[in-house]
Design an enzyme around this catalytic site. Structure first.
Site, short mmCIF file in Angstrom:
data_model
loop_
_atom_site.label_atom_id
_atom_site.label_comp_id
_atom_site.label_asym_id
_atom_site.label_seq_id
_atom_site.Cartn_x
_atom_site.Cartn_y
_atom_site.Cartn_z
N CYS A 110 41.19 32.74 11.73
CA CYS A 110 39.70 32.80 11.18
C CYS A 110 38.98 33.84 12.01
O CYS A 110 37.86 34.11 11.36
CB CYS A 110 39.15 31.54 11.16
SG CYS A 110 40.21 30.25 10.41
N HIS A 251 31.51 32.01 10.80
CA HIS A 251 32.79 31.55 10.17
C HIS A 251 32.42 30.05 9.49
O HIS A 251 31.82 29.29 10.07
CB HIS A 251 33.77 31.55 11.19
CG HIS A 251 35.06 30.75 10.40
ND1 HIS A 251 35.46 31.33 9.21
CD2 HIS A 251 35.86 29.91 10.77
CE1 HIS A 251 36.71 30.40 8.92
NE2 HIS A 251 36.73 29.56 10.03
N ASN A 281 36.79 26.55 3.66
CA ASN A 281 36.82 27.62 4.80
C ASN A 281 37.97 28.54 4.08
O ASN A 281 38.96 28.00 3.97
CB ASN A 281 37.41 26.54 6.17
CG ASN A 281 38.08 27.47 7.13
OD1 ASN A 281 38.00 28.71 7.00
ND2 ASN A 281 38.20 26.77 8.25
N1 COA Z 1 39.60 11.78 2.96
C1 COA Z 1 39.29 10.34 3.15
N2 COA Z 1 39.83 9.97 4.45
C2 COA Z 1 40.35 10.89 5.22
C3 COA Z 1 40.47 12.47 4.97
C4 COA Z 1 40.07 12.60 3.60
N3 COA Z 1 40.28 14.09 3.11
N4 COA Z 1 41.22 12.90 5.92
C5 COA Z 1 41.39 12.27 6.93
N5 COA Z 1 40.76 10.93 6.71
C6 COA Z 1 40.82 9.55 7.33
C7 COA Z 1 41.86 9.66 8.52
O1 COA Z 1 43.06 9.13 8.11
C8 COA Z 1 41.08 8.59 9.48
O2 COA Z 1 41.45 7.17 9.07
P1 COA Z 1 41.87 6.24 10.09
O3 COA Z 1 40.54 5.94 10.97
O4 COA Z 1 41.97 5.19 9.39
O5 COA Z 1 43.20 6.87 10.76
C9 COA Z 1 39.44 8.91 9.26
O6 COA Z 1 39.54 9.60 8.03
C10 COA Z 1 38.95 9.58 10.43
O7 COA Z 1 39.48 10.86 10.62
P2 COA Z 1 38.91 11.70 11.57
O8 COA Z 1 40.09 12.93 11.77
O9 COA Z 1 38.65 10.71 12.65
O10 COA Z 1 37.87 12.30 11.20
P3 COA Z 1 36.68 13.25 11.64
O11 COA Z 1 35.28 12.56 11.74
O12 COA Z 1 37.09 13.96 12.91
O13 COA Z 1 36.57 14.36 10.58
C11 COA Z 1 37.53 16.56 10.08
C12 COA Z 1 37.92 15.09 10.36
C13 COA Z 1 38.79 17.34 9.97
C14 COA Z 1 36.42 16.86 9.20
C15 COA Z 1 36.69 17.03 11.59
O14 COA Z 1 37.43 16.74 12.64
C16 COA Z 1 36.40 18.56 11.36
O15 COA Z 1 35.68 19.22 10.65
N6 COA Z 1 37.20 19.40 12.46
C17 COA Z 1 37.11 20.99 12.72
C18 COA Z 1 38.00 21.45 11.59
C19 COA Z 1 37.80 22.77 11.42
O16 COA Z 1 36.95 23.39 11.33
N7 COA Z 1 39.21 23.40 11.23
C20 COA Z 1 39.28 24.99 11.11
C21 COA Z 1 38.42 25.68 12.10
S1 COA Z 1 39.02 27.52 11.77
#
Ligand code: COA
Length: 324
Positions: A110, A251, A281
């Site tokens: 990225c 980004h 993204n």
């Molecule tokens: N829809 C519904 N539920 C989902 C899901 C989806 N698409 N994806 C994951 N879940 C669930 C998980 O299974 C988890 O369930 P559980 O608590 O029963 O285990 C729950 O949602 C919470 O997941 P979690 O990973 O704690 O959520 P979060 O608040 O950390 O959000 C992201 C996840 C990915 C949105 C967040 O961490 C994020 O944006 N991170 C940065 C990622 C990024 O930008 N990457 C690219 C960088 S270049």
């Protein structure tokens, strides 16, 4: 003075909304949009990484007024080229007829467009090359495990391009003012994607996961802690203050990351344009696609100062300050 003389972009025709995704996996618009701001993304059906890159490159060239034969350098940033060989940059070179350019790909996930900008600028500042085309292009949909709802919902496909010209004699004050870039391979495991295994008859290697895997929370923490630092560093290196910056083109990973960066930098959200709501993204393509849409919509005025910043797998992160 190294100036962006033209921009271009291309997105696949097919828009896939969060509601569309909720019909094929256990997710919802509420979950995705509340955590990321993303509501839809464009996914390639007929489009290819090369085809979108060529379309974006042609637009950027047209705006710049430069003939393709005048290009000395083409750098294509991608982690999802159509082919391992030849490179995306060479395919674009052939398609646009940039017969005098040297062309190569640069893989920094990225941060790829930022690293391409900085690499091209270094060549141009040293006098080796005068005119460059830089591209960020991805078909990330083929890199995703569509059973991994925590990852696949975040990404989209598309391409963006910019033509850089070294206008040594133009007498104005614009162009690239500064850049910074960093890597930390020791933390690379938080955002990863395996490759094909060694498969010759004398080896017995297990196949790696060939799809993107991500520790979302670790990536989130990395982004909100490093991006404000590199933005500040690039701005200081340009002998400016954060208040001197008109647009922060970051980004487009996640709206919450961008809001957190704005808060830490004490800058209003109006200075942080976003297209992630409709594009998701797009890794190396996200910064040039957003820059092109700002440019085409007349949102950037001459002499305005812009910070570009990328961050992602590697880990890698980088920023640049340009005056339009
Ligand atoms: N829809 C519904 N539920 C989902 C899901 C989806 N698409 N994806 C994951 N879940 C669930 C998980 O299974 C988890 O369930 P559980 O608590 O029963 O285990 C729950 O949602 C919470 O997941 P979690 O990973 O704690 O959520 P979060 O608040 O950390 O959000 C992201 C996840 C990915 C949105 C967040 O961490 C994020 O944006 N991170 C940065 C990622 C990024 O930008 N990457 C690219 C960088 S270049």
């Amino acid at each position: 003075m190294i100036k962006i003389c033209g921009t271009g972009s291309a997105l696949p025709a097919r828009t896939v909304t969060n509601d569309d995704l909720s019909k094929i996996m256990d997710t919802s618009d509420e979950w995705i949009s509340s955590r990321t701001g993303i509501r839809a993304r464009h996914l390639a059906v007929e489009e290819t990484t090369t085809g979108m890159s060529v379309a974006a490159a042609k637009q950027a060239l047209e705006e710049s007024g430069l003939q393709a034969e005048k290009l000395d350098l083409i750098i294509a940033a991608t982690l999802s080229p159509d082919h391992v060989l030849p490179t995306l940059a060479c395919e674009v070179q052939a398609a646009i007829g940039a017969t005098h350019a040297v062309a190569f790909d640069l893989h920094a996930a990225c941060s790829g467009f930022l690293f391409s900008l900085n690499t091209a600028a270094a060549y141009m500042q040293s006098g080796i090359y005068k005119n460059a085309l830089i591209i960020g292009a991805e078909t990330l949909s083929k890199m995703m495990d569509w059973n991994d709802r925590g990852t696949c919902v975040l990404f989209g496909d598309g391409a963006g391009a910019a033509v850089l010209c070294n206008l040594t004699d133009d007498g104005t004050d614009g162009g690239l003012k500064s850049f910074v870039q960093y890597s930390d391979g020791a933390r690379g495991g938080v955002l990863a994607c395996g490759n094909r295994p060694v498969n010759h008859p004398f080896a017995n290697h297990e196949a790696e996961n060939q799809y993107v895997t991500m520790d979302g929370q670790a990536v989130y923490k990395f982004a909100v802690s490093t991006v404000p630092k590199i933005v500040t560093e690039a701005v200081e290196k340009a002998h400016l203050t954060l208040d001197d910056i008109d647009h922060f083109v970051l980004h487009q990973a996640n709206q919450r990351i961008i809001e957190s960066v704005a808060k830490r930098l004490k800058q209003p959200m109006e200075k942080f344009p976003m297209n992630l709501q409709g594009c998701g993204n797009i890794s190396a393509a996200s910064v040039p696609i957003l820059l092109d849409s700002l440019n085409k919509n007349g949102m950037i005025k001459t002499n305005e100062r812009i910070v570009l910043a990328g961050f992602g797998a590697g880990l890698t992160w980088g920023a640049a300050v340009i005056q339009w």
